[in-house]
Design a protein around this motif. Structure first.
Motif, PDB file in Angstrom:
ATOM      1  N   LEU A   3       0.876  -1.197  -0.029  1.00  0.00           N
ATOM      2  CA  LEU A   3      -0.012   0.060  -0.008  1.00  0.00           C
ATOM      3  C   LEU A   3       0.866   1.319  -0.027  1.00  0.00           C
ATOM      4  O   LEU A   3       1.980   1.280   0.531  1.00  0.00           O
ATOM      5  CB  LEU A   3      -0.797   0.016   1.314  1.00  0.00           C
TER       6      LEU A   3
ATOM      7  N   THR B 219       1.243   5.691   4.129  1.00  0.00           N
ATOM      8  CA  THR B 219      -0.002   6.499   4.771  1.00  0.00           C
ATOM      9  C   THR B 219       0.405   7.330   5.653  1.00  0.00           C
ATOM     10  O   THR B 219       1.230   6.830   6.634  1.00  0.00           O
ATOM     11  CB  THR B 219      -0.907   5.281   5.231  1.00  0.00           C
TER      12      THR B 219
ATOM     13  N   CYS C 118       2.415  -0.448   4.690  1.00  0.00           N
ATOM     14  CA  CYS C 118       1.560  -1.889   4.723  1.00  0.00           C
ATOM     15  C   CYS C 118       2.065  -2.642   3.458  1.00  0.00           C
ATOM     16  O   CYS C 118       2.032  -2.257   2.428  1.00  0.00           O
ATOM     17  CB  CYS C 118       0.177  -1.721   4.807  1.00  0.00           C
ATOM     18  N   GLU C 119       2.513  -3.999   3.644  1.00  0.00           N
ATOM     19  CA  GLU C 119       2.710  -4.773   2.372  1.00  0.00           C
ATOM     20  C   GLU C 119       2.222  -6.188   2.779  1.00  0.00           C
ATOM     21  O   GLU C 119       1.920  -6.434   3.816  1.00  0.00           O
ATOM     22  CB  GLU C 119       4.271  -4.828   2.196  1.00  0.00           C
TER      23      GLU C 119
ATOM     24  N   GLN D 219      -6.495  -9.524   0.710  1.00  0.00           N
ATOM     25  CA  GLN D 219      -6.940  -8.277   0.556  1.00  0.00           C
ATOM     26  C   GLN D 219      -6.301  -7.294   1.677  1.00  0.00           C
ATOM     27  O   GLN D 219      -6.967  -6.770   2.653  1.00  0.00           O
ATOM     28  CB  GLN D 219      -8.378  -8.273   0.880  1.00  0.00           C
ATOM     29  N   LEU D 220      -5.221  -6.715   1.222  1.00  0.00           N
ATOM     30  CA  LEU D 220      -4.428  -5.999   2.111  1.00  0.00           C
ATOM     31  C   LEU D 220      -5.206  -4.402   2.428  1.00  0.00           C
ATOM     32  O   LEU D 220      -5.159  -4.068   3.409  1.00  0.00           O
ATOM     33  CB  LEU D 220      -2.950  -5.544   1.574  1.00  0.00           C
ATOM     34  N   ALA D 221      -5.770  -4.194   1.232  1.00  0.00           N
ATOM     35  CA  ALA D 221      -6.627  -2.564   1.407  1.00  0.00           C
ATOM     36  C   ALA D 221      -7.853  -3.030   1.706  1.00  0.00           C
ATOM     37  O   ALA D 221      -8.564  -1.984   2.121  1.00  0.00           O
ATOM     38  CB  ALA D 221      -6.348  -1.992  -0.068  1.00  0.00           C
TER      39      ALA D 221
ATOM     40  N   GLN E 201     -11.767  -4.551   1.404  1.00  0.00           N
ATOM     41  CA  GLN E 201     -13.047  -4.648   0.441  1.00  0.00           C
ATOM     42  C   GLN E 201     -14.403  -4.301   0.861  1.00  0.00           C
ATOM     43  O   GLN E 201     -14.504  -5.144   1.965  1.00  0.00           O
ATOM     44  CB  GLN E 201     -12.960  -5.822  -0.588  1.00  0.00           C
TER      45      GLN E 201
ATOM     46  N   GLY F 217      -9.198  -4.046   5.875  1.00  0.00           N
ATOM     47  CA  GLY F 217      -7.735  -3.799   5.625  1.00  0.00           C
ATOM     48  C   GLY F 217      -6.962  -3.613   6.733  1.00  0.00           C
ATOM     49  O   GLY F 217      -7.427  -3.491   7.783  1.00  0.00           O
TER      50      GLY F 217
ATOM     51  N   ILE G 119      -4.845  -1.086   7.414  1.00  0.00           N
ATOM     52  CA  ILE G 119      -4.864   0.199   8.047  1.00  0.00           C
ATOM     53  C   ILE G 119      -5.926  -0.167   9.321  1.00  0.00           C
ATOM     54  O   ILE G 119      -5.885   0.506  10.418  1.00  0.00           O
ATOM     55  CB  ILE G 119      -4.821   1.360   7.525  1.00  0.00           C
ATOM     56  N   GLU G 120      -7.002  -0.333   8.876  1.00  0.00           N
ATOM     57  CA  GLU G 120      -8.327  -0.424  10.031  1.00  0.00           C
ATOM     58  C   GLU G 120      -7.965  -1.451  10.928  1.00  0.00           C
ATOM     59  O   GLU G 120      -8.275  -1.305  12.228  1.00  0.00           O
ATOM     60  CB  GLU G 120      -9.499  -1.127   9.198  1.00  0.00           C
TER      61      GLU G 120
ATOM     62  N   TRP H 198       0.832 -10.133   6.404  1.00  0.00           N
ATOM     63  CA  TRP H 198       0.833  -8.879   6.003  1.00  0.00           C
ATOM     64  C   TRP H 198       2.111  -8.235   7.156  1.00  0.00           C
ATOM     65  O   TRP H 198       2.083  -8.614   8.214  1.00  0.00           O
ATOM     66  CB  TRP H 198      -0.511  -7.997   6.527  1.00  0.00           C
TER      67      TRP H 198
END
Length: 359
Positions: free
Chosen positions: A2, A5, A14-15, A223-225, A227, A233, A235-236, A347
């Motif tokens: 990602l 951020t 994030c990766e 789903q790193l980001a 959906q 994701g 960050i959340e 992650w």
């Protein structure tokens, strides 16, 4: 990966990857983060210490506390030969503030890094450079002494200069935390070396607790980001994990003031969770071992489909990631989280303050 951020005073990278991938760099990332004071493991739908970690409390290596240690002790030829060139040692000053006091760290690579106030630096007489966070009128300087250099030995000018500057000239002393192994491959030789200076061994604090039933983010390893309506994701998850490991409820109480924190959606209900807290000077080698045990945990079917291992670095230390200079600014945070999935993927979330380099 990602995009970076940024929040005010905060950065998050994030990766995702897989432990079986030939180009995975999870060990390299751990080894770059030298000085860790806390490790936290959270496993949803788990109520006790897993069997894969049952022996962990008795196998944790000690670290050492030495009060008022002269810095020249780290320049002794026997120390350099046995613990730096042939061994691996981590050392840092404690009870020092990186933005206000003199401090130091010794990396396992052999770099002795001094972060010094302007007055100390000008009196010391060793070559350094202004702190990258110092601004136009530097009030802090960084000195890097390579203890592994072939020319850094008794009789050579740079060695004798360092001995004079740190000993006879200023006689710098620090309260020190130290961990590692000598040429014999055990920590006992380090204990023997530090005993004459009042060094005492300390075992990391090992605490476990059961997390009460609550909502837990739904995660999918691919789903790193995240959906919408499918999975959360990275960050959340990062925000939610911070609340859970700090003992903060993310559920609104039935009466009174509602919490400003909530579990991200989509989520699912868990009956319990397991939380482990390790506190002390935790070396990267210990983190690698613990991560491997988390992976072993998923070698057999479990109710949990993921686990999160979070590692917190010391806030007041000259370096956090690699050899990049570390600053405090608003908080000095430097931490990372491995989210380990049952399918062998992971992650990696790395968080720093604005005065840091996240490698």
């Amino acid at each position: 990966m990602l995009p970076l951020t940024e929040f005010p005073g905060f950065q998050l990278v994030c990766e995702k990857s897989n432990f079986s991938h030939r180009k995975t760099k999870h060990k390299e990332q751990i080894k770059k983060h030298y000085f860790n004071f806390r490790v936290q493991l959270f496993i949803p739908e788990c109520g006790r210490l897993p069997n894969e970690m049952s022996n962990l409390p008795s196998e944790l290596p000690p670290y050492y506390i030495v009060n008022g240690l002269p810095l020249t002790v780290l320049l002794q030829e026997d120390f350099i030969e046995n613990f730096v060139r042939q061994g691996s040692v981590y050392a840092l000053s404690y009870d020092t503030r990186i933005d206000q006091d003199d401090s130091f760290s010794l990396l396992p690579t052999g770099s002795l890094l001094l972060s010094l106030q302007k007055d100390t630096y000008e009196t010391l007489g060793l070559q350094g450079k202004p702190s990258v966070y110092a601004g136009r009128k530097p009030l802090r300087y960084v000195v890097n002494i390579d203890l592994t250099s072939p020319t850094f030995k008794a009789g050579k000018n740079n060695y004798e200069r360092a001995i004079w500057a740190l000993g006879e000239n200023l006689s710098l002393k620090f309260n020190v935390l130290m961990a590692g192994k000598g040429s014999g491959g055990t920590d006992h030789s380090l204990a023997e070396f530090l005993t004459p200076f009042g060094g005492r061994p300390v075992l990391p604090e090992f605490l476990t607790q059961t997390v009460l039933p609550q909502s837990c983010p739904t995660l999918h390893s691919n789903q790193l980001a995240g959906q919408d309506m499918v999975g959360c994701g990275a960050i959340e998850l990062f925000d939610w994990l911070g609340a859970v490991t700090a003992g903060i409820s993310c559920s609104n109480p039935p009466d009174g003031y509602p919490s400003s924190l909530g579990c991200p959606e989509p989520n699912e209900h868990i009956e319990q969770g397991f939380l482990l807290n390790l506190t002390g000077l935790i070396t990267p080698e210990t983190v690698i071992e613990l991560l491997q045990r988390v992976r072993n945990f998923f070698s057999e079917p479990k109710f949990a489909t993921w686990a999160a291992l979070t590692v917190h670095g010391f806030a007041d230390v000259p370096v956090a990631w690699g050899t990049g200079e570390h600053g405090f600014h608003k908080g000095g945070e430097n931490l990372y989280t491995f989210v380990v999935f049952v399918d062998g993927s992971y992650w990696l979330l790395r968080a720093t303050g604005t005065q840091d380099v996240c490698l």
